[in-house]
Design a protein around this motif. Structure first.
Motif, PDB file in Angstrom:
ATOM      1  N   CYS A 183      -2.455  58.577 143.763  1.00 30.07           N
ATOM      2  CA  CYS A 183      -3.137  59.647 144.514  1.00 30.07           C
ATOM      3  C   CYS A 183      -3.551  60.758 143.568  1.00 30.07           C
ATOM      4  N   HIS A 196       2.451  57.959 149.835  1.00 25.50           N
ATOM      5  CA  HIS A 196       1.225  57.157 149.663  1.00 25.50           C
ATOM      6  C   HIS A 196       0.898  56.947 148.187  1.00 25.50           C
ATOM      7  N   THR A 237       0.397  66.489 149.643  1.00 20.28           N
ATOM      8  CA  THR A 237       0.049  66.136 151.025  1.00 20.28           C
ATOM      9  C   THR A 237       1.306  65.819 151.840  1.00 20.28           C
ATOM     10  N   CYS A 256       3.555  63.597 146.746  1.00 21.49           N
ATOM     11  CA  CYS A 256       2.270  64.293 146.683  1.00 21.49           C
ATOM     12  C   CYS A 256       2.365  65.574 147.507  1.00 21.49           C
TER      13      CYS A 256
END
Ligand code: ZN
Ligand code: ZN
Length: 332
Positions: free
Chosen positions: A151, A64, A44, A42
């Motif tokens: 996500c 995640h 992030t 991701c």
């Protein structure tokens, strides 16, 4: 079972991930040990390793968007059975007691802990998760096609809900989240207008192949005024750009955890009941609603799969905009 695990670990901001062997963790009360099959990459994760998120507890194992199988149960863990496939998202733990948890907004929990940030994540052969925050995933699907849902899919879905019911939806940055939310939006009868980096013809073709009504660079103006704009690119300058593309009453939703500064702009661009807001994290209810919808109308996930050991190279691809759709790391 082997008594060790391995992980790609970030030891500090701006440093490449390093491969480390560790003792296999024991799941605590209410937790499960998960043998990771795949983990999605991701944006992030990029913000984390680049030191753009506040106070990470270095060293950190990122990741995640975890798909894996339950390998051991902690004391009192009864929700899942051994061998069952589960997904672990960004929201890893909430307190259940604060003003946000008690008002249906656990995504804003003041003591929330996030996977691959405050909790070691899925760039690893094994990880430990609180059983209450895992989602059930279909056994028959390819795990690499499930990872991006955890996500990119979920945050896109929450952003779409917060954007309101408008028909003409602008999507800025056509990567992992956008390619999934475009499909959800079109299934709801909306039109998708995709805005990419100027000159990124590949991403624009990709958006058209997924049914976008129009695709162009963010330096172009969509042919119709937009009812809502979802910003997935971490570029603050796109906020005033998107406002100028909005019809009256429209909303700009910023979906990333980090963004460069937003330049100032004339109030007239906000006038007409336009609004700008962010979307933060997810609730478990978002996940149940999203996965319920995916079961009824599966999404086409476009993935590039790499071995986990190549995590550094994959992060670099993402940084330079070379990933089409979503990147996924496979453990085996
Ligand atoms: Zn809370
Ligand atoms: Zn994410």
């Amino acid at each position: 079972m082997s008594q060790t695990m391995w992980a790609m670990v970030c030891t500090g901001p701006g440093r490449p991930l390093v491969r480390q062997e560790r003792p296999l963790p024991q799941p605590g009360p209410g937790q499960v040990l998960i043998a990771v099959e795949v983990c999605g990459v991701c944006r992030t994760d990029l913000h984390l390793v680049d030191g753009e998120l506040p106070d990470p507890p270095w060293p950190v194992v990122p990741g995640h968007e975890i798909v894996g199988r339950v390998a051991a149960l902690g004391p009192g863990a009864t929700r899942w059975s051994l061998g069952q496939r589960v997904g672990v998202p960004w929201l890893g733990w909430t307190c259940g007691e604060c003003r946000f948890c008690r008002s249906g907004r656990e995504n804003l929990c003041v003591r929330a802990r996030f996977t691959g940030y405050q909790i070691d994540g899925g760039y690893a052969s094994h990880t430990v998760a609180d059983e209450r925050f895992c989602f059930p995933l279909p056994e028959e699907s390819e795990p690499e096609h499930l990872a991006p849902l955890l996500c990119a899919g979920l945050i896109g879905f929450r952003a779409l809900r917060l954007a309101g019911p408008g028909r003409r939806l602008g999507v800025y940055g056509f990567g992992a989240a956008a390619h999934l939310v475009a499909q959800v939006a079109q299934a709801e009868g909306r039109e998708v207008y995709a805005l990419t980096r100027p000159g990124d013809n590949e991403a624009q073709d990709f958006a058209r192949s997924l049914g976008a009504a129009w695709a162009g660079g963010s330096d172009q103006t969509p042919p119709e005024p937009l009812d809502a704009a979802l910003l997935f690119a971490p570029v603050g300058a796109l906020v005033p750009t998107a406002l100028r593309h909005l019809d009256k009453g429209g909303c700009v939703v910023c979906a990333g955890i980090h963004m460069s500064d937003i330049p100032s702009f004339p109030y007239a661009w906000l006038w007409g009941e336009r609004s700008v807001r962010s979307v933060a994290n997810l609730t478990r209810e978002d996940g149940e609603a999203f996965f319920g919808r995916v079961r009824q109308a599966p999404l086409q996930t476009h993935v590039e799969v790499y071995p986990l050991a190549q995590a550094n190279e994959v992060l670099q691809h993402l940084r330079s905009g070379q990933v089409q759709g979503a990147a996924v790391l496979r453990v085996a």
